[in-house]
Design an enzyme around this catalytic site. Structure first.
Site, PDB file in Angstrom:
ATOM      1  N   ARG A  24     -30.345 -22.397  10.578  1.00  0.00           N
ATOM      2  CA  ARG A  24     -29.203 -21.796  10.587  1.00  0.00           C
ATOM      3  C   ARG A  24     -28.871 -20.900  11.840  1.00  0.00           C
ATOM      4  O   ARG A  24     -27.802 -20.386  11.666  1.00  0.00           O
ATOM      5  CB  ARG A  24     -29.347 -21.058   9.098  1.00  0.00           C
ATOM      6  CG  ARG A  24     -29.321 -21.727   8.262  1.00  0.00           C
ATOM      7  CD  ARG A  24     -28.837 -21.423   6.867  1.00  0.00           C
ATOM      8  NE  ARG A  24     -28.784 -22.357   5.857  1.00  0.00           N
ATOM      9  CZ  ARG A  24     -28.793 -22.087   4.571  1.00  0.00           C
ATOM     10  NH1 ARG A  24     -29.235 -21.095   4.166  1.00  0.00           N
ATOM     11  NH2 ARG A  24     -28.610 -23.231   3.470  1.00  0.00           N
ATOM     12  N   GLU A  36     -32.566 -31.680   9.418  1.00  0.00           N
ATOM     13  CA  GLU A  36     -32.075 -32.650   8.398  1.00  0.00           C
ATOM     14  C   GLU A  36     -32.804 -33.873   8.038  1.00  0.00           C
ATOM     15  O   GLU A  36     -32.962 -34.341   6.881  1.00  0.00           O
ATOM     16  CB  GLU A  36     -30.667 -33.134   8.765  1.00  0.00           C
ATOM     17  CG  GLU A  36     -29.520 -31.890   8.902  1.00  0.00           C
ATOM     18  CD  GLU A  36     -29.190 -31.424   7.403  1.00  0.00           C
ATOM     19  OE1 GLU A  36     -29.403 -32.223   6.258  1.00  0.00           O
ATOM     20  OE2 GLU A  36     -29.221 -30.025   7.142  1.00  0.00           O
ATOM     21  N   GLN A  41     -36.340 -35.704   1.223  1.00  0.00           N
ATOM     22  CA  GLN A  41     -37.459 -35.787   0.446  1.00  0.00           C
ATOM     23  C   GLN A  41     -38.708 -34.670   0.583  1.00  0.00           C
ATOM     24  O   GLN A  41     -39.682 -34.585   0.009  1.00  0.00           O
ATOM     25  CB  GLN A  41     -38.266 -36.983   1.087  1.00  0.00           C
ATOM     26  CG  GLN A  41     -37.471 -38.196   1.347  1.00  0.00           C
ATOM     27  CD  GLN A  41     -36.980 -38.763  -0.122  1.00  0.00           C
ATOM     28  OE1 GLN A  41     -37.476 -38.538  -1.114  1.00  0.00           O
ATOM     29  NE2 GLN A  41     -36.045 -39.844  -0.042  1.00  0.00           N
ATOM     30  N   THR A  42     -38.261 -33.440   1.306  1.00  0.00           N
ATOM     31  CA  THR A  42     -39.442 -32.486   1.482  1.00  0.00           C
ATOM     32  C   THR A  42     -38.712 -31.096   1.159  1.00  0.00           C
ATOM     33  O   THR A  42     -37.452 -30.945   1.566  1.00  0.00           O
ATOM     34  CB  THR A  42     -39.867 -32.374   2.965  1.00  0.00           C
ATOM     35  OG1 THR A  42     -40.347 -33.586   3.236  1.00  0.00           O
ATOM     36  CG2 THR A  42     -41.238 -31.512   3.061  1.00  0.00           C
ATOM     37  N   LEU A  79     -45.429 -34.947   5.936  1.00  0.00           N
ATOM     38  CA  LEU A  79     -44.251 -35.068   5.456  1.00  0.00           C
ATOM     39  C   LEU A  79     -44.062 -36.224   4.799  1.00  0.00           C
ATOM     40  O   LEU A  79     -42.857 -36.344   4.019  1.00  0.00           O
ATOM     41  CB  LEU A  79     -43.458 -35.001   6.813  1.00  0.00           C
ATOM     42  CG  LEU A  79     -43.087 -33.549   7.321  1.00  0.00           C
ATOM     43  CD1 LEU A  79     -42.264 -33.514   8.613  1.00  0.00           C
ATOM     44  CD2 LEU A  79     -42.322 -32.598   6.342  1.00  0.00           C
ATOM     45  N   GLY A  80     -44.726 -37.571   5.115  1.00  0.00           N
ATOM     46  CA  GLY A  80     -44.626 -38.830   4.530  1.00  0.00           C
ATOM     47  C   GLY A  80     -43.230 -39.342   4.907  1.00  0.00           C
ATOM     48  O   GLY A  80     -42.808 -38.965   5.945  1.00  0.00           O
ATOM     49  N   TYR A 117     -26.044 -39.907   5.043  1.00  0.00           N
ATOM     50  CA  TYR A 117     -26.186 -38.591   4.983  1.00  0.00           C
ATOM     51  C   TYR A 117     -26.241 -37.609   6.230  1.00  0.00           C
ATOM     52  O   TYR A 117     -25.754 -36.873   6.527  1.00  0.00           O
ATOM     53  CB  TYR A 117     -27.248 -38.360   4.032  1.00  0.00           C
ATOM     54  CG  TYR A 117     -27.706 -36.852   3.864  1.00  0.00           C
ATOM     55  CD1 TYR A 117     -27.203 -35.795   3.402  1.00  0.00           C
ATOM     56  CD2 TYR A 117     -28.782 -36.307   4.732  1.00  0.00           C
ATOM     57  CE1 TYR A 117     -27.357 -34.404   3.403  1.00  0.00           C
ATOM     58  CE2 TYR A 117     -29.299 -35.049   4.761  1.00  0.00           C
ATOM     59  CZ  TYR A 117     -28.400 -34.047   4.032  1.00  0.00           C
ATOM     60  OH  TYR A 117     -28.701 -32.774   4.191  1.00  0.00           O
ATOM     61  N   ASP A 135     -25.669 -34.767  -0.461  1.00  0.00           N
ATOM     62  CA  ASP A 135     -26.958 -34.894  -1.094  1.00  0.00           C
ATOM     63  C   ASP A 135     -27.334 -34.517  -2.204  1.00  0.00           C
ATOM     64  O   ASP A 135     -26.145 -34.436  -3.202  1.00  0.00           O
ATOM     65  CB  ASP A 135     -27.798 -33.877   0.111  1.00  0.00           C
ATOM     66  CG  ASP A 135     -27.781 -32.209  -0.576  1.00  0.00           C
ATOM     67  OD1 ASP A 135     -26.762 -32.103  -1.277  1.00  0.00           O
ATOM     68  OD2 ASP A 135     -28.574 -31.496  -0.127  1.00  0.00           O
ATOM     69  N   CYS A 199     -23.013 -17.654 -10.829  1.00  0.00           N
ATOM     70  CA  CYS A 199     -22.416 -18.819 -10.005  1.00  0.00           C
ATOM     71  C   CYS A 199     -20.823 -18.388  -9.636  1.00  0.00           C
ATOM     72  O   CYS A 199     -20.148 -17.941 -10.525  1.00  0.00           O
ATOM     73  CB  CYS A 199     -22.414 -20.254 -10.786  1.00  0.00           C
ATOM     74  SG  CYS A 199     -21.567 -21.571  -9.965  1.00  0.00           S
ATOM     75  N   CYS A 205     -15.825 -24.178 -13.779  1.00  0.00           N
ATOM     76  CA  CYS A 205     -16.696 -25.166 -13.573  1.00  0.00           C
ATOM     77  C   CYS A 205     -16.664 -26.135 -15.075  1.00  0.00           C
ATOM     78  O   CYS A 205     -16.571 -25.362 -16.141  1.00  0.00           O
ATOM     79  CB  CYS A 205     -18.223 -24.951 -13.448  1.00  0.00           C
ATOM     80  SG  CYS A 205     -19.394 -25.984 -13.979  1.00  0.00           S
TER      81      CYS A 205
HETATM   82  S1  SF4 Z   1     -23.130 -25.749 -13.848  1.00  0.00           S
HETATM   83 FE1  SF4 Z   1     -21.184 -25.038 -12.989  1.00  0.00          FE
HETATM   84  S2  SF4 Z   1     -21.150 -22.874 -13.205  1.00  0.00           S
HETATM   85 FE2  SF4 Z   1     -23.197 -23.555 -13.580  1.00  0.00          FE
HETATM   86  S3  SF4 Z   1     -24.355 -23.122 -11.869  1.00  0.00           S
HETATM   87 FE3  SF4 Z   1     -23.639 -25.259 -11.759  1.00  0.00          FE
HETATM   88  S4  SF4 Z   1     -21.470 -25.191 -10.689  1.00  0.00           S
HETATM   89 FE4  SF4 Z   1     -22.148 -22.983 -11.340  1.00  0.00          FE
END
Ligand code: SF4
Length: 330
Positions: A24, A36, A41-42, A79-80, A117, A135, A199, A205
Site C-alpha cells: 500500500r 496481487e 489463495q494465501t 505459497l502453493g 481478477y 474477489d 460497519c 445494508c
Molecule cells: S452484512 Fe452489511 S452491515 Fe454487516 S458487515 Fe456486511 S456489509 Fe456491513
C-alpha cells in the site's frame, strides 16, 4: 442516503482503519502485481515475508524476466499453486519486451496468468483505472449490501456482480474504493460473524436490515472428492532419485514425479503409507523402495534439492522422507 454519500462513508472508514501493508506504500505496477498474485489463495499476513523476499531478489520486471523457474519456485515454496510462479516469469518476459507496463484491463488480460481478477486489480490499484475488482471479499460485501442471493460462480450472476462492482468506482477513486471494499470484507464483513455494528454500510445494508447476513453469499457447491491410488517406486543411486515427467495425471501436470502405477479409485484403499490432498484430489500413496524400474517414460535423475526446485509440491518431500524411514529398516 445517496450512493455517493454511502461510498464517501466507506472511503472515510478505509482511511481510518486500513492496515499498513507494504504494497500500500507503492504505485509501482510490478510490485502491486506481485502482491496481487501472491494474495490469491494465501492470507495477507502469510504473504508479507514472501513479498519482501521476492522483491529483494527480483526488484523489477527485467530481473524477473531473466529468472530461472527454479529460482522463482524456491521463493514461492509454501505459497502453493506453482502455476502462478511459472506464469509470472512468462508475463514478465512479455511486459519487458513491451518496454512499458500495460495499464488497461483489456491489455493486461492477454498476459499469462492475468485473469479478470489480476487484470482489474493491477489496472485499478496501480493506474486508478475505473474498473471494479471482484474477489471473495467484494462478492461477500456486495451480496449482503444488496441482499441478493447471487450464484456468483455462474457466469450470468458473476457478470451482474461485476456490473455492480464497476458502479462503485469512479475515475478519481478507483484504487481507494476497490481497496476499501476488499478491506471491509477482510476486517468487518467477515464470512462467519460480520461485525455489522461497526460497519460503515450498516444503515443501508439489505442483509443487515433483513437479518440475512448468515445466508449470504451463497455457498458454491463443492466439487466431489476424487480418490487416486499411487504406488510410487523410489529408486536412488549416487544420492539421486529417479523421476519421470507427468503428462497424464490431472494434478502436478508437467512436473517431475516418481514413477509407479496410479489409478483412479472409488473407495479408500485398505492399506497405504499416507494420503495427500491437492485441490479436490485425495491421493493415497504406497511407497516401494526398488532399484528395478520398468518405466515407459524416460527416467531423469535428480538430487533431493534439484527435485524440490523442479517440483516444490510438499508431496515430493513427504515421499522422500518416508522413503528414508523405510529404507532405514530394509
Ligand atoms: S452484512 Fe452489511 S452491515 Fe454487516 S458487515 Fe456486511 S456489509 Fe456491513
Amino acid at each position: 442516503m445517496s450512493m455517493q454519500k454511502i461510498q464517501q462513508k466507506l472511503l472515510h472508514w478505509f482511511e481510518k482503519h486500513k492496515r499498513d501493508l507494504p504494497w500500500r506504500h507503492t504505485k509501482n505496477p510490478y510490485h502491486i502485481w506481485i502482491s496481487e498474485v501472491m494474495l490469491q489463495q494465501t492470507t495477507t499476513t502469510a504473504v508479507i515475508p514472501y513479498y519482501l523476499q521476492f522483491l529483494k531478489k527480483f526488484p523489477n520486471i527485467q530481473k524477473l524476466s531473466q529468472a530461472q523457474t527454479k529460482e522463482v519456485f524456491s521463493l514461492w515454496a509454501g505459497l502453493g499453486y506453482y502455476k502462478r510462479a511459472e506464469n509470472l516469469i512468462q508475463a514478465a518476459k512479455q511486459i519487458h519486451k513491451l518496454k512499458k507496463f500495460p495499464k488497461s484491463y483489456k491489455e493486461l488480460i492477454h498476459l499469462p496468468g492475468f485473469g479478470p481478477y489480476t487484470s482489474r486489480s493491477v489496472s485499478s490499484l496501480a493506474f486508478n483505472k475505473p474498473v471494479g475488482v471482484l474477489d471473495g471479499n467484494v462478492i461477500r460485501v456486495l451480496s449482503r449490501f444488496y441482499g441478493t442471493a447471487f450464484k456468483w460462480w455462474m457466469t450470468s450472476d458473476k457478470t451482474k456482480l461485476q456490473t455492480l462492482a464497476d458502479q462503485w468506482v469512479q475515475k478519481t477513486n478507483s484504487s481507494l474504493m476497490n481497496q476499501a471494499l476488499m478491506e471491509l470484507g477482510s476486517l468487518v464483513c467477515l464470512s462467519k460473524k460480520p461485525i455489522c455494528l461497526i460497519c460503515p454500510l450498516e444503515k443501508n445494508c439489505k442483509a443487515f436490515q433483513q437479518n440475512t447476513q448468515h445466508l449470504l453469499p451463497l455457498k458454491k457447491p463443492k466439487k466431489a472428492k476424487e480418490f487416486w491410488h499411487w504406488k510410487v517406486k523410489v529408486s536412488s543411486k549416487n544420492s539421486k532419485f529417479a523421476f519421470i515427467k507427468n503428462h497424464k495425471l490431472p494434478f502436478l501436470k508437467n512436473k517431475i514425479i516418481f514413477p509407479g502405477t496410479i489409478k483412479h479409485i472409488r473407495y479408500k484403499p485398505k492399506t497405504y503409507d499416507f494420503s495427500h490432498s491437492i485441490m479436490h484430489y485425495q491421493i493415497f500413496i504406497n511407497i516401494q523402495c526398488t532399484n528395478k524400474i520398468n518405466s515407459k517414460a524416460s527416467l531423469q535423475w535428480f538430487t533431493k534439492t534439484q527435485a524440490q526446485a523442479l517440483n516444490p509440491s510438499s508431496l515430493i518431500l513427504k515421499v522422500l522422507n518416508r522413503y528414508v524411514q523405510k529404507s532405514h529398516f530394509l
